[in-house]
Design an enzyme around this catalytic site. Sequence first.
Site, PDB file in Angstrom:
ATOM      1  N   GLU A 150     -33.715  92.246  -3.863  1.00 34.87           N
ATOM      2  CA  GLU A 150     -34.132  93.601  -4.215  1.00 34.87           C
ATOM      3  C   GLU A 150     -33.115  94.322  -5.097  1.00 34.87           C
ATOM      4  O   GLU A 150     -33.490  95.052  -6.031  1.00 34.87           O
ATOM      5  CB  GLU A 150     -34.397  94.418  -2.950  1.00 34.87           C
ATOM      6  CG  GLU A 150     -35.670  94.076  -2.207  1.00 34.87           C
ATOM      7  CD  GLU A 150     -35.607  92.783  -1.408  1.00 34.87           C
ATOM      8  OE1 GLU A 150     -36.650  92.316  -0.933  1.00 34.87           O
ATOM      9  OE2 GLU A 150     -34.482  92.243  -1.264  1.00 34.87           O
ATOM     10  N   HIS A 219     -39.573  96.568  10.057  1.00 35.47           N
ATOM     11  CA  HIS A 219     -40.726  96.687   9.174  1.00 35.47           C
ATOM     12  C   HIS A 219     -41.509  97.974   9.428  1.00 35.47           C
ATOM     13  O   HIS A 219     -42.660  98.091   8.987  1.00 35.47           O
ATOM     14  CB  HIS A 219     -41.652  95.474   9.338  1.00 35.47           C
ATOM     15  CG  HIS A 219     -41.077  94.205   8.798  1.00 35.47           C
ATOM     16  ND1 HIS A 219     -41.139  93.013   9.479  1.00 35.47           N
ATOM     17  CD2 HIS A 219     -40.410  93.951   7.655  1.00 35.47           C
ATOM     18  CE1 HIS A 219     -40.538  92.062   8.761  1.00 35.47           C
ATOM     19  NE2 HIS A 219     -40.092  92.613   7.653  1.00 35.47           N
TER      20      HIS A 219
END
Length: 414
Positions: A150, A219
């Site tokens: 990322e 998450h």
Amino acid sequence: MSAILQGAGAGAAAALSPFNSIDSNKLVAHSRSSLSVRSKRYIVAGSDEGTNKSFGSSSLIARRSQPLMIPNAVAATKADTASSSTPSKSGHELLLFEALQEGLEEEMDRDPHVCVMGEDVGHYGGSYKVTKGLADKFGDLRVLDTPICENAFTGMGIGAAMTGLRPVIEGMNMGFLLLAFNQISNNCGMLHYTSGGQFTIPVVIRGPGGVGRQLGAEHSQRLESYFQSIPGIQMVACSTPYNAKGLMKAAIRSENPVILFEHVLLYNLKESIPDEEYICNLEEAEMVRPGEHITILTYSRMRYHAMQAAKTLVNKGYDPEVIDIRSLKPFDLHTIGNSVKKTHRVLIVEECMRTGGIGASLTAAINENFHDYLDAPVMCLSSQDVPTPYAGTLEEWTVVQPAQIVTAVEQLCQ
């Protein structure tokens, strides 16, 4: 591929002239119709005449110096947009993820500078299929699959934006973007200012977030609280297929970096949206339900919890006004202020954490600007300051539920 990679690093791109690392013959932008924009918009949302007078002097200071964000960078106004998500008579039904995909595809058709990058965004179509079919249509150069890194591909996107492209960066899960926090904070948010206005960063960072169904703590992140303190970044949260498409298109057209928050549980929400082109204002809240007794400010998934609670409250004789703030930064203090002046009571409902969340910032803004209009303290219902449990029953306990909203309204309206 090489055209994008040459503009990859945000640090390396700073030494380049704005267009010297892309093939300008291949990436010639279509002419854009000039769209009027709401005036007097800066980093802090403009307030109306009843607000604290100190905002006038601070805005004057901001105009004298190099702005951190580009004023009037959002190509949408009240005249251009609908005030609610009421579908037009001639329209087509789409799920929310399909509305995002349609908006992205339309902007890629409209402007060859728009490109997409992220993990599995190519032929797989993205983790929630928002980019489905785009790689087949636009090719691997404009829909770029990246490694699981990322920090690297976010920096590449920011560097590409500095050289003239308009990247849309997808985080497979918003929690993963914590790995790119340095790029988003030190480069994406600040380079327009630190370069003395030589560079704009027209980048969109988007992806799924929020508490899903037993996705576990890592998450189930709500990163709006992390990103709201970064100077130079705008944040919006979609909640319906209509505003998902409109906000996506407006974010891509904006000259400012925009973070678009999508809730993982809303992707399969269906709605009829207009066939004709439209965009939503990035800095405007949406009046979901007009009312007289209390203002309920919310966004994203909590919009539906608030509306569920509103049905119960109406049966009990209350008339709540529900506003989807949509713009998390800056706040639409004009719409919010007008509602506060009418109802004199405010309840904020959010899925974000209580400590340092959007609700805390919104509470401060209301108290600073509209204190004299309040008949009761601002109340904020937020998620508990705990990691989101995996167990379904415990997960539900950490998030605000409609029954809690009903109880809070009854308390404030006593």
